[in-house]
Design a protein around this motif. Sequence first.
Motif, mmCIF file in Angstrom:
data_model
loop_
_atom_site.group_PDB
_atom_site.id
_atom_site.type_symbol
_atom_site.label_atom_id
_atom_site.label_comp_id
_atom_site.label_asym_id
_atom_site.label_seq_id
_atom_site.Cartn_x
_atom_site.Cartn_y
_atom_site.Cartn_z
ATOM 1 N N THR A 364 29.943 71.461 55.646
ATOM 2 C CA THR A 364 29.909 71.420 54.398
ATOM 3 C C THR A 364 31.422 71.489 53.613
ATOM 4 O O THR A 364 32.105 72.433 54.079
ATOM 5 N N GLN A 508 20.879 77.891 41.503
ATOM 6 C CA GLN A 508 22.165 77.452 42.127
ATOM 7 C C GLN A 508 22.217 78.005 43.589
ATOM 8 O O GLN A 508 22.028 77.337 44.570
ATOM 9 N N THR A 509 22.102 79.498 43.597
ATOM 10 C CA THR A 509 22.164 80.081 44.704
ATOM 11 C C THR A 509 20.949 79.931 45.723
ATOM 12 O O THR A 509 21.054 79.818 47.002
ATOM 13 N N SER A 510 19.658 79.953 45.149
ATOM 14 C CA SER A 510 18.491 79.610 45.802
ATOM 15 C C SER A 510 18.710 78.178 46.520
ATOM 16 O O SER A 510 18.409 77.842 47.819
ATOM 17 N N LEU A 512 21.005 76.451 47.223
ATOM 18 C CA LEU A 512 22.331 76.370 48.397
ATOM 19 C C LEU A 512 21.845 77.051 49.794
ATOM 20 O O LEU A 512 22.297 76.808 50.716
ATOM 21 N N GLN A 513 21.181 78.167 49.398
ATOM 22 C CA GLN A 513 20.835 78.978 50.696
ATOM 23 C C GLN A 513 19.694 77.944 51.197
ATOM 24 O O GLN A 513 19.720 77.914 52.691
ATOM 25 N N HIS A 514 18.905 77.218 50.659
ATOM 26 C CA HIS A 514 18.084 76.599 51.355
ATOM 27 C C HIS A 514 18.537 75.189 51.974
ATOM 28 O O HIS A 514 18.364 74.806 53.111
ATOM 29 N N ARG A 516 21.574 75.378 53.304
ATOM 30 C CA ARG A 516 22.171 75.807 54.631
ATOM 31 C C ARG A 516 20.903 75.982 55.462
ATOM 32 O O ARG A 516 21.397 75.861 56.881
ATOM 33 N N GLY A 517 19.697 76.276 55.325
ATOM 34 C CA GLY A 517 18.913 76.610 56.189
ATOM 35 C C GLY A 517 18.315 75.187 56.768
ATOM 36 O O GLY A 517 17.853 75.296 57.941
ATOM 37 N N ARG A 519 20.003 72.205 56.955
ATOM 38 C CA ARG A 519 21.029 71.510 57.116
ATOM 39 C C ARG A 519 20.996 70.600 58.675
ATOM 40 O O ARG A 519 21.114 69.608 58.614
ATOM 41 N N ASP A 536 30.717 79.159 49.924
ATOM 42 C CA ASP A 536 30.187 79.374 51.413
ATOM 43 C C ASP A 536 30.782 78.167 52.110
ATOM 44 O O ASP A 536 30.135 78.030 53.394
#
Length: 580
Positions: A364, A508-510, A512-514, A516-517, A519, A536
């Motif tokens: 990323t 937004q945080t939620s 982006l976490q999804h 990353r998981g 990707r 991150d």
Amino acid sequence: MTFSQLIFSFVSRHRRHYFLAAAMLFTVGTLTVWIPRRVGHLVDEMVAGRLTDTLILQQLGILLLMGVAIYFLRVGWRMQLFVASYQLGVHLRTELYKRLCLQGPDFFQQQRTGDLMALGTNDADAIELAAGEAMLAGFDGTLTLVMVLAMMFLGVDWRLALIALLPFPFMALAFKRITQQVHDASHEALTCFSQLNGQVQESLAGVRTVRALGLESRNASQFAVLAEQAADASLRAQRWEAGYEPAVGLALTTAGFLTLSLGGYLVWHAQMSIGSLTSFTMYLGQLIWPMFAAGWVLSLVERGRAAWRRLEPVLGLPLSIEDAGTITTPPHGSVQFSDVHFAYSEQAQAALQGVSLTLKQGTTVGLVGPTGSGKSTLIRLLLRQYAAQQGSINWGEHQLSDYRLENLRGHISWVAQEPFLFSASVAANIALGKPDATQVEIEQAAQLAAVHDDILRFPLGYDTPVGERGVTLSGGQRQRVAIARALLTNSPLLLLDDALSAVDTGTQTSILQHLRGARVGRSVLLVSHRLSAVADADNIVVLRHGKITEQGTHVSLLEQDGWYASQWRYQQLEAALDEL
């Protein structure tokens, strides 16, 4: 291609339909010109007293059968001709749509949506009528004219025929004058309709802004002015078209007067029978249609010519991005920008200057910088909406220009800051890039985009219509539905162009976490004004004035104490104040 070449090439491709229509019309013309001759013969036979009641009924029956045959043949040739002419409208609209789909942003910056819509409606209709109605009326009128004149000269009396034709050269001069005026007025009418169409489209698209600023009265006044201009231009065209009928009527009236004068003299001196004069008078009446057809054909042709004059430049305009690539295999590997320069034609300063950047596969990259620094331009170059003017952009071992555009864009998922949603259900919008997606896959994508719970609160859930451009959704919901659409396609490259600007920091945080998981080898280029969105990222690139001024991880950039560090401190302070 000229208008005449367009019509000729189309007729050549559909020659079977046109040949059958012409054969039927020839039969109709033959029967039509034969009827007056039969009537004249009957009149002479009746005057001579040589017809019995049975023969009269037989002759009337023959005339009736000929009339019935003419009726069915006319229906037949109309069906043949219109089946073909409607295909021209389909062809033109299809070609226009294909051309528009291949054009880049430069083209649409110079065109109004309303004008393009008018080209696909009114202008295409005018050309279609020229290929159908005009061709049929022209062939029918010409055939009837030739056959009627032949019967008048050879079958009745050449002297009457000559004197009957005396007014027609003057009618031709009038037609020439009227035709030029019809062409100019038709072009003006089509242009005015385009302007009116553009005003309506812009007003409806920006109806919220119009209402918020209280501009309803001003917009209504502008619409009234454009509507009046369009009506006036159309009326001028119709007024000139109306000139055909008086010219025809005056010519035929004069011809009738001359014919009856000379014909009466010839009958009085026993140089012509009453039946022959009756036949000639009926033939003169049959000239009404060819004369009116000539005016109608000229009117339709000039309308079509004016429409083609507007449509042809759009169809012939070179593509803003040439699709000359040959590679159709899926692109893979790292994306490499090497000394890329780009400047918009309308701007003096370059948008990108010597940008070199690597987006490794499966990583990323966060792209940040002040407004106007070139972030969105870099995204557009990746999508090949524009071409780099210097340097190169490679995806894997090949330059972007080596890939077919359809193949390249088919392997990129792009979410813009202002995403476009179609007037369909939520599920249909999410599944736009993957129409065969199951409901489970759609819901999984919505969950990754943190919009699943919002959708369940809608009246019809995933079947809820979003309205035109997603008008029933909030800005954040539109962005998250667009992100779900991008995630569902599972493309190897995901471009997020400030696509989280309308959501709160928690959402937004939620998301982006999804991301990353989920990707799994997907490369992500994340453009954002909110630095917390890229904190991150594997690599963060700072663009300023089209140049890369800083690059590194979040921690390393804070240590450099440059633009990124100062902007981070400012945004953190701003967030803290918002919480108070």
